[in-house]
Structures are given as C-alpha cells and as structure tokens.
Write a protein that holds these residues in place. Structure first.
Motif, PDB file in Angstrom:
ATOM      1  N   PHE A  14      -1.984  -2.222  -0.405  1.00 55.87           N
ATOM      2  CA  PHE A  14      -1.701  -3.571   0.091  1.00 55.87           C
ATOM      3  C   PHE A  14      -2.426  -4.626  -0.730  1.00 55.87           C
ATOM      4  O   PHE A  14      -1.832  -5.627  -1.148  1.00 55.87           O
ATOM      5  N   CYS A  15      -3.721  -4.408  -0.960  1.00 56.96           N
ATOM      6  CA  CYS A  15      -4.514  -5.416  -1.668  1.00 56.96           C
ATOM      7  C   CYS A  15      -4.077  -5.550  -3.119  1.00 56.96           C
ATOM      8  O   CYS A  15      -3.900  -6.668  -3.626  1.00 56.96           O
ATOM      9  N   GLY A  16      -3.884  -4.422  -3.814  1.00 57.66           N
ATOM     10  CA  GLY A  16      -3.503  -4.488  -5.218  1.00 57.66           C
ATOM     11  C   GLY A  16      -2.123  -5.084  -5.423  1.00 57.66           C
ATOM     12  O   GLY A  16      -1.942  -6.029  -6.211  1.00 57.66           O
ATOM     13  N   CYS A  17      -1.144  -4.555  -4.699  1.00 60.07           N
ATOM     14  CA  CYS A  17       0.229  -5.055  -4.849  1.00 60.07           C
ATOM     15  C   CYS A  17       0.370  -6.471  -4.290  1.00 60.07           C
ATOM     16  O   CYS A  17       1.103  -7.295  -4.853  1.00 60.07           O
ATOM     17  N   GLY A  18      -0.321  -6.751  -3.184  1.00 60.86           N
ATOM     18  CA  GLY A  18      -0.252  -8.096  -2.610  1.00 60.86           C
ATOM     19  C   GLY A  18      -0.823  -9.146  -3.547  1.00 60.86           C
ATOM     20  O   GLY A  18      -0.256 -10.234  -3.698  1.00 60.86           O
ATOM     21  N   HIS A  19      -1.943  -8.822  -4.206  1.00 59.19           N
ATOM     22  CA  HIS A  19      -2.544  -9.764  -5.151  1.00 59.19           C
ATOM     23  C   HIS A  19      -1.612 -10.038  -6.320  1.00 59.19           C
ATOM     24  O   HIS A  19      -1.398 -11.204  -6.709  1.00 59.19           O
ATOM     25  N   GLU A  20      -1.037  -8.994  -6.889  1.00 63.39           N
ATOM     26  CA  GLU A  20      -0.137  -9.177  -8.022  1.00 63.39           C
ATOM     27  C   GLU A  20       1.163  -9.873  -7.608  1.00 63.39           C
ATOM     28  O   GLU A  20       1.743 -10.641  -8.380  1.00 63.39           O
ATOM     29  N   ALA A  21       1.635  -9.604  -6.380  1.00 69.41           N
ATOM     30  CA  ALA A  21       2.847 -10.268  -5.896  1.00 69.41           C
ATOM     31  C   ALA A  21       2.615 -11.765  -5.709  1.00 69.41           C
ATOM     32  O   ALA A  21       3.501 -12.583  -6.013  1.00 69.41           O
ATOM     33  N   LEU A  22       1.442 -12.136  -5.225  1.00 68.99           N
ATOM     34  CA  LEU A  22       1.122 -13.559  -5.090  1.00 68.99           C
ATOM     35  C   LEU A  22       1.044 -14.232  -6.459  1.00 68.99           C
ATOM     36  O   LEU A  22       1.491 -15.368  -6.630  1.00 68.99           O
ATOM     37  N   VAL A 111      -5.067  -6.248  14.063  1.00 69.97           N
ATOM     38  CA  VAL A 111      -5.058  -7.104  12.880  1.00 69.97           C
ATOM     39  C   VAL A 111      -4.030  -6.608  11.867  1.00 69.97           C
ATOM     40  O   VAL A 111      -3.250  -7.389  11.313  1.00 69.97           O
ATOM     41  N   TRP A 112      -3.995  -5.296  11.649  1.00 68.95           N
ATOM     42  CA  TRP A 112      -3.069  -4.757  10.657  1.00 68.95           C
ATOM     43  C   TRP A 112      -1.629  -4.829  11.136  1.00 68.95           C
ATOM     44  O   TRP A 112      -0.699  -4.906  10.311  1.00 68.95           O
ATOM     45  N   LEU A 113      -1.417  -4.807  12.435  1.00 65.26           N
ATOM     46  CA  LEU A 113      -0.063  -5.058  12.933  1.00 65.26           C
ATOM     47  C   LEU A 113       0.395  -6.463  12.553  1.00 65.26           C
ATOM     48  O   LEU A 113       1.537  -6.674  12.122  1.00 65.26           O
ATOM     49  N   GLY A 114      -0.524  -7.429  12.717  1.00 67.91           N
ATOM     50  CA  GLY A 114      -0.202  -8.794  12.312  1.00 67.91           C
ATOM     51  C   GLY A 114      -0.004  -8.920  10.815  1.00 67.91           C
ATOM     52  O   GLY A 114       0.904  -9.629  10.353  1.00 67.91           O
ATOM     53  N   VAL A 115      -0.839  -8.231  10.027  1.00 71.78           N
ATOM     54  CA  VAL A 115      -0.699  -8.258   8.566  1.00 71.78           C
ATOM     55  C   VAL A 115       0.643  -7.669   8.145  1.00 71.78           C
ATOM     56  O   VAL A 115       1.330  -8.194   7.262  1.00 71.78           O
ATOM     57  N   THR A 116       1.030  -6.561   8.794  1.00 72.82           N
ATOM     58  CA  THR A 116       2.315  -5.937   8.473  1.00 72.82           C
ATOM     59  C   THR A 116       3.478  -6.868   8.793  1.00 72.82           C
ATOM     60  O   THR A 116       4.427  -6.999   8.002  1.00 72.82           O
ATOM     61  N   ALA A 117       3.408  -7.517   9.953  1.00 69.04           N
ATOM     62  CA  ALA A 117       4.470  -8.456  10.320  1.00 69.04           C
ATOM     63  C   ALA A 117       4.509  -9.638   9.357  1.00 69.04           C
ATOM     64  O   ALA A 117       5.594 -10.094   8.950  1.00 69.04           O
ATOM     65  N   PHE A 118       3.338 -10.140   8.961  1.00 70.18           N
ATOM     66  CA  PHE A 118       3.287 -11.271   8.034  1.00 70.18           C
ATOM     67  C   PHE A 118       3.810 -10.884   6.652  1.00 70.18           C
ATOM     68  O   PHE A 118       4.499 -11.664   6.001  1.00 70.18           O
ATOM     69  N   THR A 119       3.505  -9.657   6.213  1.00 69.06           N
ATOM     70  CA  THR A 119       3.957  -9.204   4.899  1.00 69.06           C
ATOM     71  C   THR A 119       5.470  -9.001   4.863  1.00 69.06           C
ATOM     72  O   THR A 119       6.087  -9.088   3.790  1.00 69.06           O
ATOM     73  N   SER A 120       6.060  -8.726   6.011  1.00 59.71           N
ATOM     74  CA  SER A 120       7.516  -8.534   6.033  1.00 59.71           C
ATOM     75  C   SER A 120       8.272  -9.834   5.764  1.00 59.71           C
ATOM     76  O   SER A 120       9.436  -9.793   5.356  1.00 59.71           O
ATOM     77  N   LEU A 121       7.626 -10.982   5.976  1.00 59.30           N
ATOM     78  CA  LEU A 121       8.307 -12.264   5.750  1.00 59.30           C
ATOM     79  C   LEU A 121       8.646 -12.490   4.279  1.00 59.30           C
ATOM     80  O   LEU A 121       9.802 -12.791   3.956  1.00 59.30           O
ATOM     81  N   PRO A 122       7.668 -12.380   3.344  1.00 55.34           N
ATOM     82  CA  PRO A 122       8.071 -12.538   1.930  1.00 55.34           C
ATOM     83  C   PRO A 122       9.017 -11.443   1.454  1.00 55.34           C
ATOM     84  O   PRO A 122       9.833 -11.686   0.561  1.00 55.34           O
ATOM     85  N   VAL A 123       8.912 -10.235   2.032  1.00 61.91           N
ATOM     86  CA  VAL A 123       9.859  -9.180   1.663  1.00 61.91           C
ATOM     87  C   VAL A 123      11.277  -9.595   2.043  1.00 61.91           C
ATOM     88  O   VAL A 123      12.220  -9.442   1.251  1.00 61.91           O
ATOM     89  N   GLY A 193       1.679  -0.702   6.333  1.00 61.82           N
ATOM     90  CA  GLY A 193       2.154   0.278   7.314  1.00 61.82           C
ATOM     91  C   GLY A 193       1.333   1.548   7.299  1.00 61.82           C
ATOM     92  O   GLY A 193       1.042   2.131   8.355  1.00 61.82           O
ATOM     93  N   ALA A 194       0.924   2.002   6.101  1.00 59.45           N
ATOM     94  CA  ALA A 194       0.078   3.195   6.006  1.00 59.45           C
ATOM     95  C   ALA A 194      -1.281   2.952   6.657  1.00 59.45           C
ATOM     96  O   ALA A 194      -1.835   3.849   7.309  1.00 59.45           O
ATOM     97  N   ALA A 195      -1.823   1.753   6.495  1.00 60.90           N
ATOM     98  CA  ALA A 195      -3.096   1.430   7.142  1.00 60.90           C
ATOM     99  C   ALA A 195      -2.960   1.439   8.665  1.00 60.90           C
ATOM    100  O   ALA A 195      -3.870   1.886   9.375  1.00 60.90           O
ATOM    101  N   VAL A 196      -1.829   0.959   9.173  1.00 61.92           N
ATOM    102  CA  VAL A 196      -1.601   0.997  10.627  1.00 61.92           C
ATOM    103  C   VAL A 196      -1.554   2.430  11.131  1.00 61.92           C
ATOM    104  O   VAL A 196      -2.150   2.772  12.156  1.00 61.92           O
ATOM    105  N   ILE A 197      -0.854   3.293  10.397  1.00 59.42           N
ATOM    106  CA  ILE A 197      -0.780   4.709  10.786  1.00 59.42           C
ATOM    107  C   ILE A 197      -2.156   5.347  10.765  1.00 59.42           C
ATOM    108  O   ILE A 197      -2.520   6.127  11.659  1.00 59.42           O
TER     109      ILE A 197
END
Length: 210
Positions: A14-22, A111-123, A193-197
């Motif tokens: 999440f952190c690596g791909c999220g940083h590069e995606a931003l 928190v990670w549920l919220g992060v997952t939901a927030f990440t789905s928006l740019p996707v 999603g993997a972090a939530v699991i």
C-alpha cells in the motif's frame, strides 16, 4: 507469524504503490491538465497530495513497530511456550498488555477499513478515465470531457478539463503515466485489503489465546 508477514506485505504494498501512484497523479495533472500550484501556497491539490505522502510515511513507520509488538506478543502466547512453562501463570500486567494490543488491533482494523474504502475512490476514477481511453475509438463524434472540478481537485472558478478528440487527451491515453498510475492504485488497494485480512487474523488469534 503468517498474520505479521501478511500485515507487513500489505502495508508495504500500500505505502510503496500509493506513494508512486500519487507521484504519477501529480505528473498527469501538470502535463495534461495544466494545473499549477496556486499563489501563496494555499491548500491546493498538490498540498493535499504532499500531506497524503507524509501520512503514508507515518503508516509505514508506525506499522513496522506495531507488527513487531504483535509478533512478540503472539510468540509468548503460543501453545509451545505454555507447554515449556507449564507452571507459569499469566500476570495481570501480561493480561493488560494483551488486552491493550487487542484494542489497538480493533482500532487499526477500523482504520484500515477506512483506508481501503478511500483507496477505492481513485481506483474507480482512474478506471473510468482508462475506460474512456480504451473506448475512444468507438466514441467518434461524442464530446466527453474530464473536468477536475467534478472531483474537487480544483476550485469551481478554474476550468481544467480535457475532452475527447483533443491532442492532450490522445497523448494522455497513449502515455505510460495513466496506465501505470491506474495499476499502482489497484496494487495499493490490494495491499490495503491484505492488511485488513491480516488484522482480522490477528484479532481472531488474540481472542483465541485470551
């Protein structure tokens, strides 16, 4: 151990791909939408992206420490340790520590549920843009536009949009930036999603051990 490894892998993805995606998003805004940093350094889209990057740095550091704590706590509550120290009784301090870590696990799970939901928006947003590019050949005569005002990226008074049939839209669709940024956001969503699991798995194990 499996839960800790899955947590580390999910957070790292999440952190690596999220940083590069931003970073890719910043490049797309600059190259194809002509968005510039506003005068006075106010709270614009670039400032928000920088804030999100710092949040990612904090998540990476915080969950590294939290993963170590969960791993140590889980190691000392396994059946092998209980068999080795058959007469060892769990102290009140140990129970409090386990309860505190379980509380943190529940909190970070939310928190990670919220992060997952927030990440789905740019996707979702990038998927729509990517679909427009893939189907642009079948939309001859249609004048569709990507307006940043609809996404809250710019103020209402600013006109920052790219329409089908224009040179900028064609260059954006054939560039590697759009495709790479879209797939990086997808990987970031998978990591969240993997972090939530992993958090669910860790909570379940803590409940069984207690």
């Amino acid at each position: 151990l499996i839960a800790t490894i899955l947590l580390y892998m999910g957070v790292a993805l999440f952190c690596g791909c999220g940083h590069e995606a931003l970073s890719g998003t910043v490049s797309i805004l600059l190259n194809y939408f002509d968005v510039t940093k506003g005068p006075g350094g106010g709270l614009d889209v670039f400032t928000i992206i920088d804030i999100l990057k710092y949040i990612i740095y904090g998540l990476a550091a915080g969950f590294f420490v939290f993963g170590v704590l969960l791993l140590v706590e889980g190691f000392f509550t396994t059946g092998a340790i209980r068999d080795l120290y058959g007469e060892f009784k769990i102290t009140a301090c140990g129970r409090c520590l386990t309860a505190f870590l379980m509380f943190l696990a529940y909190l970070f799970f939310l928190v990670w549920l919220g992060v997952t939901a927030f990440t789905s928006l740019p996707v979702f947003m990038y998927y729509n843009v990517w679909s427009m590019c893939q189907n642009s050949s079948s939309m001859e005569g249609a004048n569709l536009c990507l307006d940043l005002r609809l996404f809250g990226a710019v103020t209402v008074s600013e006109d920052r949009k790219v329409c089908t049939g224009t040179e900028k839209f064609s260059r954006m669709c054939v560039s590697d930036e759009l495709d790479l940024t879209f797939h990086l956001f997808v990987c970031a969503l998978a990591g969240a999603g993997a972090a939530v699991i992993a958090m669910v798995r860790r909570i379940t194990l803590s409940s069984d051990c207690s």
